[in-house]
Scaffold this active site. Structure first.
Site, PDB file in Angstrom:
ATOM      1  N   HIS A 135      -9.454   2.295   4.492  1.00  0.00           N
ATOM      2  CA  HIS A 135      -8.741   2.260   3.226  1.00  0.00           C
ATOM      3  C   HIS A 135      -8.755   3.624   2.545  1.00  0.00           C
ATOM      4  O   HIS A 135      -9.666   4.411   2.722  1.00  0.00           O
ATOM      5  CB  HIS A 135      -9.360   1.231   2.289  1.00  0.00           C
ATOM      6  CG  HIS A 135      -9.154  -0.173   2.735  1.00  0.00           C
ATOM      7  ND1 HIS A 135     -10.152  -1.121   2.704  1.00  0.00           N
ATOM      8  CD2 HIS A 135      -8.055  -0.814   3.222  1.00  0.00           C
ATOM      9  CE1 HIS A 135      -9.692  -2.272   3.145  1.00  0.00           C
ATOM     10  NE2 HIS A 135      -8.422  -2.108   3.466  1.00  0.00           N
TER      11      HIS A 135
ATOM     12  N   GLU B 268     -17.403  -1.700   0.903  1.00  0.00           N
ATOM     13  CA  GLU B 268     -17.309  -0.580   1.837  1.00  0.00           C
ATOM     14  C   GLU B 268     -17.622   0.700   1.082  1.00  0.00           C
ATOM     15  O   GLU B 268     -17.668   0.714  -0.152  1.00  0.00           O
ATOM     16  CB  GLU B 268     -15.927  -0.513   2.489  1.00  0.00           C
ATOM     17  CG  GLU B 268     -14.772  -0.391   1.520  1.00  0.00           C
ATOM     18  CD  GLU B 268     -13.416  -0.528   2.190  1.00  0.00           C
ATOM     19  OE1 GLU B 268     -12.503   0.211   1.789  1.00  0.00           O
ATOM     20  OE2 GLU B 268     -13.255  -1.373   3.087  1.00  0.00           O
TER      21      GLU B 268
ATOM     22  N   GLU C  67       0.851  -1.194   0.000  1.00  0.00           N
ATOM     23  CA  GLU C  67       0.000   0.000   0.000  1.00  0.00           C
ATOM     24  C   GLU C  67       0.882   1.238   0.000  1.00  0.00           C
ATOM     25  O   GLU C  67       2.102   1.154   0.141  1.00  0.00           O
ATOM     26  CB  GLU C  67      -0.947   0.011   1.208  1.00  0.00           C
ATOM     27  CG  GLU C  67      -0.273   0.014   2.542  1.00  0.00           C
ATOM     28  CD  GLU C  67      -1.277   0.043   3.692  1.00  0.00           C
ATOM     29  OE1 GLU C  67      -2.341   0.686   3.542  1.00  0.00           O
ATOM     30  OE2 GLU C  67      -0.999  -0.559   4.732  1.00  0.00           O
TER      31      GLU C  67
END
Length: 288
Positions: A247, A210, A96
Site C-alpha cells: 500500500h 501494517e 486507489e
C-alpha cells in the site's frame, strides 16, 4: 461504518464490469441496493435496480444511506462530492491512486456535511448475515460467517485470510471494516476500533495492521482502556526502511511507523500481537 440489513446502498459506477459483478453478489446476500449511478444509462435498469444520472437524483427518487464507489481516479472527487452533497451518511471509496488534492477535498466536504468516508483504497465493509459493500467476498460462507469477532484491516487480502481462519475456527465475524491502504484515509484504525468496542454484537476485535503511519499506535491508546480483548497482527516486519511496501501508506520514515514501534505500543496496551496471521484465531479463542 458497520453495514446493516436496513442500510440502503447506492452503487456509483454500477454498469461497469466490477460494479455489475459485485452488485449482483451484494444483492444476492441481502444487501439493500436501491440503485446505481451512470449518467449515460440514466432511466434504465441494471441488475434489477434503477440507474440514475447522479447521486442527487437517486436521493430524490430512492433515498440511500451509503454510496459505494466503483469510479476511476480522475472522476472520484466529483462522484464523492455528488454523493456527499446529496446527503450520503457513508462513502465507501474503493478507488486507489486518487490525486492527493482530490482526496483532501473529499475529506473536507465529508467533514462539512457530517459524512464518513471509508477509504480510499478500501476493500469495503462486511456484516455476515446482513450484507456487505465493496469487493470483499461477503457472499462466500467459507470466508464469512456470523459471529462475534470484529475485524479491522488495512489490507483486503490479509483481512480475507484472517476472516477465513476465524470461520474455520468456528468463531465467525460480527463485522469487517476495511479502512484502506492509502496514506490519507477517512476512517482510522482507532475510529474503527471505537465503533466495534461500542457494538453490542462484538465480543473481541482483531486488528490487521501494517508498517507505515501511526494508526496502530493511536489505536493502542484506545485499546488500553477496553474490556473487550484485542488481538493484532502487523505486516511488514522484514520491510526495509524508506521503501513503500504494498500500500501507498506502508512506508517507514525514521523511527515512526516501524514494526517494532507498533508492536511495542500494542503490547504495552494489553493487546496480544501474533507473529503470523494463522495464529490469530487461536489467540482470539483463548481470550474469549
Amino acid at each position: 461504518m458497520i453495514v446493516r440489513k436496513e442500510t440502503r446502498v447506492l452503487v456509483q459506477g454500477i454498469t461497469g464490469k466490477q460494479g455489475t459483478f459485485w452488485t449482483e453478489k451484494m444483492i444476492g446476500c441481502g444487501t439493500q441496493v436501491i440503485g446505481g449511478v451512470n449518467p449515460k444509462h440514466a432511466g434504465t435498469e441494471h441488475v434489477g435496480v434503477p440507474v440514475f444520472a447522479s447521486a442527487r437524483a437517486a436521493m430524490e427518487a430512492a433515498p440511500f444511506d451509503l454510496a459505494l464507489m466503483f469510479i476511476p481516479p480522475a472522476a472520484a472527487k466529483d462522484a464523492a462530492l455528488d454523493a456527499i452533497e446529496a446527503g450520503a451518511k457513508t462513502l465507501v471509496v474503493l478507488t486507489e491512486h486518487i490525486p492527493l488534492q482530490d482526496v483532501l477535498t473529499m475529506h473536507a466536504a465529508a467533514k462539512a456535511h457530517g459524512a464518513r468516508i471509508v477509504g480510499p483504497n478500501t476493500a469495503g465493509i462486511v456484516t455476515p448475515g446482513e450484507g456487505f459493500a465493496g469487493i470483499m467476498p461477503g457472499h462466500n460462507p467459507n470466508i464469512f460467517q456470523p459471529g462475534r469477532v470484529g475485524v479491522i484491516s488495512r489490507s483486503g487480502s490479509l483481512g480475507t485470510l484472517v476472516c477465513l481462519n476465524l470461520t474455520r475456527a468456528g468463531l465467525g465475524q460480527s463485522a469487517f471494516i476495511g479502512i484502506g491502504g492509502d496514506p490519507v484515509i477517512g476512517t482510522s484504525t482507532r475510529e474503527a476500533l471505537e465503533a466495534l468496542d461500542l457494538d453490542a454484537g462484538t465480543d473481541a476485535v482483531v486488528i490487521v495492521g501494517e508498517i507505515g503511519g501511526t494508526m496502530e499506535e493511536e489505536a493502542a491508546e484506545y485499546a488500553r482502556g477496553m474490556k473487550k480483548p484485542v488481538v493484532a497482527f502487523i505486516a511488514g516486519r522484514s520491510a526495509p526502511s524508506g521503501r513503500t511496501m504494498g500500500h501507498a501508506g506502508a512506508i517507514v520514515t525514521g523511527h515512526r511507523g516501524t514494526y517494532n514501534s507498533k508492536r511495542s505500543a500494542l503490547e504495552a496496551a494489553g493487546v496480544a500481537v501474533t507473529d503470523l496471521p494463522r495464529d490469530i484465531a487461536e489467540a482470539v479463542a483463548s481470550r474469549l
